[in-house]
Design an enzyme around this catalytic site. Structure first.
Site, PDB file in Angstrom:
ATOM      1  N   SER A 156       0.970  -1.229   0.073  1.00  0.00           N
ATOM      2  CA  SER A 156      -0.354  -0.157   0.190  1.00  0.00           C
ATOM      3  C   SER A 156       0.722   0.957  -0.134  1.00  0.00           C
ATOM      4  O   SER A 156       1.495   0.880  -0.067  1.00  0.00           O
ATOM      5  CB  SER A 156      -0.951   0.192   1.342  1.00  0.00           C
ATOM      6  OG  SER A 156      -1.743   1.270   1.286  1.00  0.00           O
ATOM      7  N   TYR A 169      -2.228  -1.420  10.346  1.00  0.00           N
ATOM      8  CA  TYR A 169      -2.606  -1.774   8.855  1.00  0.00           C
ATOM      9  C   TYR A 169      -0.868  -0.938   8.181  1.00  0.00           C
ATOM     10  O   TYR A 169      -0.335  -1.426   7.352  1.00  0.00           O
ATOM     11  CB  TYR A 169      -3.464  -0.726   7.949  1.00  0.00           C
ATOM     12  CG  TYR A 169      -3.925  -1.045   6.594  1.00  0.00           C
ATOM     13  CD1 TYR A 169      -4.348  -1.727   6.236  1.00  0.00           C
ATOM     14  CD2 TYR A 169      -3.025   0.000   6.042  1.00  0.00           C
ATOM     15  CE1 TYR A 169      -4.597  -1.925   4.844  1.00  0.00           C
ATOM     16  CE2 TYR A 169      -3.782  -0.079   4.113  1.00  0.00           C
ATOM     17  CZ  TYR A 169      -3.880  -1.189   4.208  1.00  0.00           C
ATOM     18  OH  TYR A 169      -3.922  -1.764   2.466  1.00  0.00           O
ATOM     19  N   LYS A 173       1.586  -2.868   6.714  1.00  0.00           N
ATOM     20  CA  LYS A 173       2.632  -2.571   5.128  1.00  0.00           C
ATOM     21  C   LYS A 173       4.041  -2.509   4.781  1.00  0.00           C
ATOM     22  O   LYS A 173       4.366  -2.932   4.329  1.00  0.00           O
ATOM     23  CB  LYS A 173       1.683  -1.769   4.437  1.00  0.00           C
ATOM     24  CG  LYS A 173       0.030  -2.135   4.058  1.00  0.00           C
ATOM     25  CD  LYS A 173       0.240  -3.370   3.429  1.00  0.00           C
ATOM     26  CE  LYS A 173      -1.783  -3.300   3.128  1.00  0.00           C
ATOM     27  NZ  LYS A 173      -1.852  -4.497   2.232  1.00  0.00           N
TER      28      LYS A 173
END
Ligand code: NAD
Length: 274
Positions: A156, A169, A173
């Site tokens: 991402s 998150y 990532k």
């Protein structure tokens, strides 16, 4: 659950004919778009992900019919290492080889760090990062045997920069980009490449789930969330599409991308150029 049907794409477009690709989290969103693009390029596909059984059977059969390739499905839960091992074993038994591994399964949860639920942290790290460690360690021997492999990790823009309220998150990532680099270095002389794709915002159920929450949190409309919160990060002011990510994945899986390895490639409309 094997389907083999007619070929409808022109042979010239089928750059991945004879290849076998496994895409985790491919019952929805980006993973489904990538799986369809790989199938259109001629690769057999192993689908994986959660969802309604009947809907998944329809997705699988339609892909096989649209592109004339063998498509199978594994219901393996990416939080369970033994299920992941079963998925890789079955893929190799059903298809005889594994050439392209796309680690795409992912979830999101948004909350301030001091109120971030520990169980959400564990789930995000497990699905978005640890599952890729397991698929990679289990797929590498088969790739090494064939002297060919393409590992593509869907990271991402949040693998390259942070944002508030996305502690797990962003950590997962960033982690998968590190894992990508290690795998690339360990496989560089073996015909195997490993790269991370770093999308900005792509309109999928994962993003849809954030829109109403942000609208409530900021007291603004859905349209304002899309344009003033989400796409405010993205200089081209539009969502990337699953078709764009599919086409990019097909390129990274192709022979033409043999020298591209260990990279984290933004597809983010300029977000990380700031
Ligand atoms: P999505 O919610 O549409 O799809 C997620 C997929 O993962 C689904 O197929 C779901 O069934 C699967 N999945 C979830 N938990 C699973 C589990 N325990 N076991 C197996 N499969 C599981 O989301 P998406 O937007 O398509 O996201 C796909 C990937 O792209 C994620 O890794 C996400 O972080 C990444 N990504 C998305 C965006 C975006 O804007 N949508 C941006 C950057 C990166």
């Amino acid at each position: 659950m094997n389907i083999q049907l007619k070929t409808q794409t022109s042979p010239a477009a089928r750059s991945l004919a004879g290849r076998v690709s496994l895409v985790t989290g491919s019952t929805s969103g980006i993973g489904l778009g990538i799986a369809r693009a790989l199938a259109e390029a001629g690769s057999a596909v192993v689908l994986n992900g959660l969802g309604h059984a009947a809907e998944i059977v329809r997705t699988r059969d339609r892909m096989a019919e649209d592109f004339g390739v063998k498509v199978t499905y594994s219901a393996a839960d990416m939080t369970k290492p033994e299920a992941i091992a079963g998925m890789i074993d079955t893929a190799l038994a059903d298809h005889g080889r594994l050439d392209v591994l796309v680690n795409n399964a992912g979830i999101q949860h948004v909350a301030p760090l001091d109120r971030f639920p520990p169980e959400k942290w564990d789930a995000i790290l497990s699905i978005n990062l640890t599952s890729a460690f397991h698929t990679m360690r289990l797929a590498l021997p088969a790739m090494r045997k064939n002297g060919f492999g393409r590992i593509i990790n869907i990271a991402s823009a949040h693998g390259l920069v942070g944002s508030p309220f996305k502690a797990a998150y962003v950590a997962a990532k960033h982690g998968i980009i590190g894992l990508t680099r290690v795998a690339a270095l360990e496989t560089a002389e073996q015909g195997i490449t490993c790269n991370a794709i770093c999308p900005g915002y792509v309109y999928t159920p994962l993003v849809e789930a954030q829109i109403d929450g942000q609208a409530r949190a900021h007291g603004i409309s859905r349209e304002q969330v899309i344009h003033d919160v989400l796409l405010a990060q993205q200089p081209n002011r539009r969502f990337a599409t699953v078709e764009e990510l599919g086409a990019f994945t097909v390129f990274l899986a192709s022979d033409a991308a043999a020298s591209i390895t260990g990279t984290a490639l933004p597809v983010d409309g300029g977000w990380t150029a700031h």
